[in-house]
Design a protein around this motif. Structure first.
Motif, mmCIF file in Angstrom:
data_model
loop_
_atom_site.group_PDB
_atom_site.id
_atom_site.type_symbol
_atom_site.label_atom_id
_atom_site.label_comp_id
_atom_site.label_asym_id
_atom_site.label_seq_id
_atom_site.Cartn_x
_atom_site.Cartn_y
_atom_site.Cartn_z
ATOM 1 N N LYS A 123 0.819 -1.215 0.000
ATOM 2 C CA LYS A 123 0.000 0.000 0.000
ATOM 3 C C LYS A 123 0.854 1.267 0.000
ATOM 4 O O LYS A 123 0.512 2.264 -0.642
ATOM 5 C CB LYS A 123 -0.943 -0.005 1.192
ATOM 6 N N LEU A 124 1.960 1.237 0.730
ATOM 7 C CA LEU A 124 2.842 2.412 0.755
ATOM 8 C C LEU A 124 3.389 2.698 -0.638
ATOM 9 O O LEU A 124 3.404 3.851 -1.090
ATOM 10 C CB LEU A 124 3.993 2.184 1.733
ATOM 11 N N ALA A 125 3.831 1.664 -1.319
ATOM 12 C CA ALA A 125 4.388 1.840 -2.662
ATOM 13 C C ALA A 125 3.340 2.373 -3.625
ATOM 14 O O ALA A 125 3.639 3.226 -4.482
ATOM 15 C CB ALA A 125 4.932 0.502 -3.179
ATOM 16 N N ALA A 126 2.109 1.895 -3.494
ATOM 17 C CA ALA A 126 1.034 2.351 -4.382
ATOM 18 C C ALA A 126 0.744 3.840 -4.170
ATOM 19 O O ALA A 126 0.561 4.590 -5.145
ATOM 20 C CB ALA A 126 -0.232 1.530 -4.123
ATOM 21 N N VAL A 127 0.714 4.262 -2.918
ATOM 22 C CA VAL A 127 0.460 5.676 -2.613
ATOM 23 C C VAL A 127 1.608 6.544 -3.130
ATOM 24 O O VAL A 127 1.392 7.624 -3.699
ATOM 25 C CB VAL A 127 0.271 5.882 -1.100
ATOM 26 N N MET A 128 2.826 6.079 -2.968
ATOM 27 C CA MET A 128 3.994 6.850 -3.384
ATOM 28 C C MET A 128 4.021 7.068 -4.896
ATOM 29 O O MET A 128 4.206 8.192 -5.369
ATOM 30 C CB MET A 128 5.277 6.144 -2.927
ATOM 31 N N VAL A 129 3.825 6.002 -5.662
ATOM 32 C CA VAL A 129 3.891 6.154 -7.114
ATOM 33 C C VAL A 129 2.712 6.962 -7.650
ATOM 34 O O VAL A 129 2.830 7.652 -8.674
ATOM 35 C CB VAL A 129 3.970 4.778 -7.819
ATOM 36 N N ALA A 130 1.582 6.908 -6.947
ATOM 37 C CA ALA A 130 0.437 7.722 -7.359
ATOM 38 C C ALA A 130 0.777 9.202 -7.250
ATOM 39 O O ALA A 130 0.499 9.997 -8.168
ATOM 40 C CB ALA A 130 -0.787 7.387 -6.519
ATOM 41 N N ARG A 131 1.377 9.579 -6.153
ATOM 42 C CA ARG A 131 1.722 10.990 -5.944
ATOM 43 C C ARG A 131 2.796 11.455 -6.922
ATOM 44 O O ARG A 131 2.728 12.563 -7.463
ATOM 45 C CB ARG A 131 2.165 11.215 -4.497
#
Length: 253
Positions: A123-131
């Motif tokens: 989930k952290l990686a998904a949020v990071m790449v989204a931003r």
């Protein structure tokens, strides 16, 4: 029994109907387009936009082995068209993945996949790449905003990116270019080289696109069955030759 003034009212209604049908047929279209233009937030190019554009275009030119004489974004679209020339859809996708990989230091991608993508079930990686996507890719796609998406486990996460009106799709006017040089290779790149599942949902009616990081693509993707866009330069000829619904599907999708 007719009421006083009844004929006048009837004639007035008829006149209104006549005026409606005599009205310029493009007036409603103009009003709709004006409303769309007012409601849409235009993206203002930033200082580094030309840097990103030239970098991406140069990587694409290296893969294709050809460059357009047109400057700027128009030239980029020309090179994207050439990327699909004399290639199968699968070959185009693989070429586009190589272009995306060439934009990053190899070690960075490997470390992200090994270390970051495994934190908190990804989930952290998904949020990071989204931003990062929303911030760094507006030069290519136009106005982007981070939004919440529903994950397969039932939770919600701010790992989505909504593209209000994708410039790449709007300028290319081609379902095939969208699917084979953007959607499919981008999904494959994030999953295979960064360890982040991604589902991209382009809307070919209003040119918007929803990125859903943390969500895997379905086995049956309806996007791959989309017909040619009305604005596609080759669509008119294909529609003329088509004899059934299957043949109207974009041959490059």
């Amino acid at each position: 029994m007719a009421q006083p003034g009844g004929s006048t009212i009837t004639l007035g209604l008829k006149q209104i109907m006549v005026n409606k049908y005599l009205m310029c047929p493009f007036e409603d279209v103009y009003i709709q387009k004006t409303a769309d233009a007012v409601s849409r937030v235009e993206y203002t190019p930033g200082v580094f936009d030309n840097v990103f554009l030239n970098l991406f275009r140069n990587k694409m030119v290296q893969e294709v082995g050809w460059d357009s004489e047109k400057p700027g974004y128009d030239g980029l679209i020309d090179v994207a068209n050439r990327l699909m020339l004399a290639r199968t859809n699968s070959e185009t996708k693989e070429a586009a993945v190589r272009i995306l990989r060439s934009l990053f230091p190899p070690l960075l991608l490997e470390l992200y996949k090994i270390l970051i993508s495994r934190i908190a079930q990804g989930k952290l990686a998904a949020v990071m790449v989204a931003r990062v996507t929303a911030i760094s890719c507006q030069w290519l796609m136009g106005t982007c905003t981070v939004n919440d998406v529903d994950l397969p486990d039932g939770s919600s996460l701010p790992s989505g990116v909504f593209v209000e009106r994708c410039k790449y799709l709007e300028e290319s006017k081609c379902v095939g270019i969208c699917v084979n040089t953007c959607k499919l290779p981008t999904q494959a790149f994030f999953m295979d080289h960064m360890g982040v599942p991604l589902l991209m949902e382009p809307n070919f009616n209003d040119y918007s696109c929803q990125f859903k990081f943390g969500v895997s693509p379905p086995e049956e993707d309806s996007t791959l069955k989309e017909p040619c866009l009305e604005a596609c330069p080759n669509a008119t000829r294909r529609r003329t030759l088509a004899t059934n619904a299957l043949e109207t599907k974009c041959p490059k999708a």
